[in-house]
Motif scaffolding. Sequence first.
Motif, short mmCIF file in Angstrom:
data_model
loop_
_atom_site.label_atom_id
_atom_site.label_comp_id
_atom_site.label_asym_id
_atom_site.label_seq_id
_atom_site.Cartn_x
_atom_site.Cartn_y
_atom_site.Cartn_z
N GLN A 149 4.95 0.97 -9.27
CA GLN A 149 5.79 2.02 -8.67
C GLN A 149 5.72 3.33 -9.46
O GLN A 149 5.70 4.42 -8.88
N SER A 188 -0.36 -7.47 -1.68
CA SER A 188 0.92 -7.66 -2.37
C SER A 188 1.26 -6.46 -3.26
O SER A 188 2.42 -6.08 -3.38
N VAL A 189 0.23 -5.86 -3.86
CA VAL A 189 0.50 -4.65 -4.67
C VAL A 189 1.05 -3.55 -3.77
O VAL A 189 2.07 -2.92 -4.07
N GLU A 200 2.57 -3.87 -0.94
CA GLU A 200 3.89 -4.22 -0.40
C GLU A 200 4.99 -4.10 -1.47
O GLU A 200 6.16 -4.02 -1.15
N GLY A 201 4.58 -4.11 -2.72
CA GLY A 201 5.57 -4.02 -3.81
C GLY A 201 5.95 -2.59 -4.15
O GLY A 201 6.76 -2.36 -5.06
N THR A 215 7.28 1.41 -2.99
CA THR A 215 7.91 2.27 -1.98
C THR A 215 7.08 3.54 -1.90
O THR A 215 6.85 4.21 -2.92
N HIS A 227 2.32 -2.00 5.34
CA HIS A 227 3.59 -1.60 4.72
C HIS A 227 3.59 -0.12 4.32
O HIS A 227 4.48 0.63 4.74
#
Length: 294
Positions: A61, A81-82, A84-85, A87, A108
Amino acid sequence: MALFDRTSTIGFIGAGAVGGSLGVCLSRAGYRVVAVGSRTFASAQRFAERIDGCQAHHMAQEVADAVQLVVISTADDAIRSVAEGVTWRSGQLVAHCSGATSLDVFRHPVSQGAVAGAFHPLQAFSSVENGVDSIPGTTFGIEGSPEVRTALADMAQAIGGKPVFLNAEDKPLYHLTGVMMGNLLTCLAATAAQLWEQCGYSRAEGVEALVPMMRGVVNNLERSGVPGAVAGPYVRGDLGTIRKHVETLDARAPEVLPLYRELARAAIPFGVEKRALNPKIAQQIEVILEPPEI
Ligand SMILES: NC(=O)c1ccc[n+]([C@@H]2O[C@H](COP(=O)([O-])OP(=O)(O)OC[C@H]3O[C@@H](n4cnc5c(N)ncnc54)[C@H](OP(=O)(O)O)[C@@H]3O)[C@@H](O)[C@H]2O)c1
């Protein structure tokens, strides 16, 4: 304002061979590579040490918050997954470097207003040092909206690459051409080198003997293209030699015979196209190469 240009900031998540090589090349070309994160902080630190003004972060992030373009250069399986993790901000650009992964992995980020692309170097990377040297001249497979294509194509050209644009449905085909040239060509060389053990030499000596020949093949292909560079007993129509090859492999390395047969058969149409191989002789070669009926 352009979606992304040389004044924009870039961050990498995944500090391996590809990420590290692209980071160094982009920075040398004047792009602002300012942030990096990875699974292991030590990898991110090593990446950052190579690039002036680049900071290693513990969290993905933090990288995304610091830059306009995030390149996710993790292993393929970790891209989704990266992404989706994190914002994402509206208008932020996110790209992966995979040749085999579609842009679906970025549902995402796109749902949060980010813009998605793929930036795949058609090259074999084993380390940052080797990668930096091999990037100039490399083709980059680019996917995305017209705006994304322009931004990523400019980036590829700035580091000496050649951009090509790909549709999602063609991507697996494009990717497997790279796998054939990289991984499978290496396996073919390894298989040929291994046969040297039957001639009283080591496999390493076989590699040493065959690599200069591979360089010659590359030169021929660059200079003469296809079918000009395609040569050998199939193109010459040397039936006796081909028969001897099949008999020898059958007796001494039968496990290699199916591979030999298929590759030799693949050479025949190019020999005919080159007008070096008479179609009647081509048919006789096909017969010699046919596997025996069981
Ligand atoms: N190698 C090639 O020849 C080649 C060619 C073209 C494209 N590509 C593509 O380039 C991408 C990267 O490949 P590579 O060869 O550079 O792989 P690599 O050398 O294994 O590097 C991958 C990096 O990603 C980090 N990583 C893995 N999982 C992560 C996660 N969940 N979160 C954050 N970081 C993570 C790794 O972690 P650590 O922090 O533990 O080091 C490593 O530094 C892939 O999509 C691949 O398909 C590879």
